[in-house]
Write an enzyme that holds these catalytic residues in place. Structure first.
Site, PDB file in Angstrom:
ATOM      1  N   ARG A 108      54.979 -44.021 -51.249  1.00 34.29           N
ATOM      2  CA  ARG A 108      55.065 -43.146 -50.082  1.00 34.29           C
ATOM      3  C   ARG A 108      55.264 -43.454 -48.854  1.00 34.29           C
ATOM      4  NH1 ARG A 108      50.721 -38.790 -52.601  1.00 34.29           N
ATOM      5  NH2 ARG A 108      52.421 -37.883 -54.028  1.00 34.29           N
ATOM      6  N   LYS A 161      49.390 -26.740 -69.545  1.00 35.09           N
ATOM      7  CA  LYS A 161      49.333 -25.545 -69.617  1.00 35.09           C
ATOM      8  C   LYS A 161      50.063 -24.470 -69.163  1.00 35.09           C
ATOM      9  CE  LYS A 161      44.203 -25.962 -68.624  1.00 35.09           C
ATOM     10  NZ  LYS A 161      43.312 -25.725 -67.613  1.00 35.09           N
ATOM     11  N   GLY A 197      53.558 -34.622 -60.691  1.00 38.65           N
ATOM     12  CA  GLY A 197      53.143 -35.777 -60.620  1.00 38.65           C
ATOM     13  C   GLY A 197      52.933 -36.788 -62.318  1.00 38.65           C
ATOM     14  N   GLY A 201      52.844 -29.666 -56.420  1.00 37.88           N
ATOM     15  CA  GLY A 201      52.832 -28.193 -56.406  1.00 37.88           C
ATOM     16  C   GLY A 201      53.867 -27.712 -55.533  1.00 37.88           C
TER      17      GLY A 201
HETATM   18  P1  AMP Z   1      50.933 -31.109 -66.487  1.00 38.90           P
HETATM   19  O1  AMP Z   1      50.031 -31.618 -65.559  1.00 38.90           O
HETATM   20  O2  AMP Z   1      50.712 -29.731 -66.902  1.00 38.90           O
HETATM   21  O3  AMP Z   1      52.502 -31.161 -66.412  1.00 38.90           O
HETATM   22  O4  AMP Z   1      50.398 -31.774 -67.892  1.00 38.90           O
HETATM   23  C1  AMP Z   1      50.818 -33.136 -68.173  1.00 38.90           C
HETATM   24  C2  AMP Z   1      49.723 -33.494 -69.266  1.00 38.90           C
HETATM   25  O5  AMP Z   1      50.081 -32.699 -70.346  1.00 38.90           O
HETATM   26  C3  AMP Z   1      49.944 -35.101 -69.597  1.00 38.90           C
HETATM   27  O6  AMP Z   1      48.725 -35.755 -69.549  1.00 38.90           O
HETATM   28  C4  AMP Z   1      50.161 -34.804 -71.260  1.00 38.90           C
HETATM   29  O7  AMP Z   1      49.646 -35.874 -71.815  1.00 38.90           O
HETATM   30  C5  AMP Z   1      49.775 -33.692 -71.691  1.00 38.90           C
HETATM   31  N1  AMP Z   1      50.416 -33.261 -72.681  1.00 38.90           N
HETATM   32  C6  AMP Z   1      51.735 -33.018 -72.977  1.00 38.90           C
HETATM   33  N2  AMP Z   1      51.996 -32.748 -74.422  1.00 38.90           N
HETATM   34  C7  AMP Z   1      50.773 -32.358 -74.759  1.00 38.90           C
HETATM   35  C8  AMP Z   1      50.340 -31.834 -76.042  1.00 38.90           C
HETATM   36  N3  AMP Z   1      51.338 -31.638 -77.147  1.00 38.90           N
HETATM   37  N4  AMP Z   1      49.057 -31.826 -76.222  1.00 38.90           N
HETATM   38  C9  AMP Z   1      47.944 -32.118 -75.370  1.00 38.90           C
HETATM   39  N5  AMP Z   1      48.535 -32.489 -74.038  1.00 38.90           N
HETATM   40  C10 AMP Z   1      49.727 -32.664 -73.606  1.00 38.90           C
END
Ligand code: AMP
Length: 394
Positions: A34, A191, A343, A366
């Site tokens: 950064r 999510k 991230g 974000g």
């Molecule tokens: P996000 O912050 O929503 O982009 O989520 C990223 C996180 O999702 C990472 O830490 C991944 O380990 C997790 N992730 C990706 N695929 C899966 C999965 N099939 N089951 C559980 N966690 C997951």
């Protein structure tokens, strides 16, 4: 928006909002990323003979409380080394700063100040009073209407975009306004709920929407397939079914045919390759399988533009990293114009060492998602409003 590079900054008091929220370990900056990103902006202003004052946040302190752990002191030290000039850190900067032309000073963590996050008008006016020109240069905080990102832009005599912000907005805007087709988006991660609006918006704009992670699990479940104990949001199954039915747009949504499963995420967990219909009741889907990864990679090879946010598996665990690795390599190898951000996506890009082959890497998490949603970022809106009104604060 007015552009910093178009202004004469000689002798001007120039207040620049950057994102210097770098990881700090043992009192030192642990990654220069950064900091090195802002050097051209700071050099540009200093070369013009401006009196440069830099603002940034660091972490999430309690407003009104000084916290030595979240002081920008390590950032001031490292930035001094990188810029090869002395950069004093000013603790009580709102009381006034005295910077001579061609010199630079760093304001202590803006989030120590009461009213920063609430975009308090009095605080924004005190910031504005420090300068002749306010420069917003931090894309990653542009989705927050804080005093130092948006409020100050209303009251400063002149408010403009810095080169880093302008370049990022230009690159993202060009890719999404008039994309070379097919436009393919990859949305992965944990999510659906955090990416609901992005999914809706992209499904109406892209030709293909490739899903991964917990988001894909929720969609697989919505298609009527048993996903065992996989991470999914069962409250959003109806939304996912609607996405598949094309309620939000015409994007085609290819579903995985094979997946990598395990019963736990323990360090010694071993992945089992399964057809998507064969996931056991005690198993979790933790990655896409090789056939699915190859299919997705082929779609990326044929894309004109790629937008990537989120891993398609638990890439932090070596056993479940292959799918995200294949996607990262495919994005990098594709002749498409590629933009990636968020991230975890940045961490994956680093892990698979593909950063230099992605056309545009967004610094925003974000902010990148809100941009993809098609929302107007508040800090950018403040600059645009100022460009169309000559009267400060009007
Ligand atoms: P996000 O912050 O929503 O982009 O989520 C990223 C996180 O999702 C990472 O830490 C991944 O380990 C997790 N992730 C990706 N695929 C899966 C999965 N099939 N089951 C559980 N966690 C997951």
């Amino acid at each position: 928006m007015m552009d910093m590079t178009a202004l004469d900054l000689r002798d001007r008091r120039v207040l620049i909002r950057e994102d210097l929220n770098a990881p700090i370990r043992d009192g030192r900056v642990a990654s220069d990323k950064r900091l090195t990103a802002v050097l051209p902006t700071l050099d540009g202003a200093l070369d013009q003979g401006a009196r440069v004052m830099v603002m940034s946040h660091l972490g999430r302190p309690t407003e009104g409380e000084y916290d030595a752990e979240l002081s920008l002191a390590p950032v001031a030290k490292r930035l001094s080394e990188l810029l090869q000039r002395d950069i004093p850190l000013v603790r009580h900067w709102l009381d006034g700063m005295d910077v001579v032309p061609g010199e630079i000073a760093l304001c202590e963590n803006v989030r120590f100040e009461v009213g920063e996050k609430a975009n308090d008008e009095r605080l924004a006016k005190r910031m504005a009073a420090l300068c002749d020109v306010f420069v917003m240069d931090a894309f990653a905080t542009a989705h927050r209407a804080h005093a130092s990102t948006a409020g100050v832009a209303r009251f400063a005599p002149v408010a403009c975009a810095g080169p880093l912000l302008a370049a990022e907005l230009d690159a993202l805007g060009a890719a999404l306004r008039d994309p070379r087709r097919p436009l393919v988006a990859i949305v992965g991660g944990a999510k659906v709920s955090t990416k609901l609006e992005v999914l809706k918006s992209l499904s109406g704009r892209v030709d293909e929407l490739i899903l991964g992670g917990g988001i894909a699990n929720t969609v697989i479940a919505a298609a009527g397939t048993d996903i065992g104990r996989s991470l999914a949001e069962h409250g959003l199954i109806d939304f996912a079914a609607g996405l598949l039915r094309g309620e939000y747009g015409n994007a085609s949504i290819p579903l995985p045919s094979d997946v990598v499963c395990a019963e736990s995420l323990a360090p010694d967990a071993r992945g089992r390759l399964k057809a998507v219909g064969d996931v056991g009741a005690d198993e979790m889907i933790l990655d896409i399988g090789p056939a699915t990864a190859a299919d997705f990679a082929g779609r990326l090879q044929d894309a004109g533009t790629i937008v990537w946010n989120g891993p398609v598996g638990v890439f932090e665990h070596p056993e479940f990293a292959a799918g995200t690795g294949t996607i990262a390599d495919a994005v990098a190898a594709s002749p498409a114009y590629s933009i990636a951000g968020g991230g975890d996506t940045l961490a994956a890009i680093e892990q698979f060492d593909v950063g230099d082959r992605i056309s545009c890497i967004s610094t925003g998490g974000g902010a990148f998602l809100e941009f993809l949603e098609g929302r107007r970022l508040p800090a950018v809106a403040a600059l645009e409003d100022r460009a169309s009104s000559a009267v400060p604060g009007a």
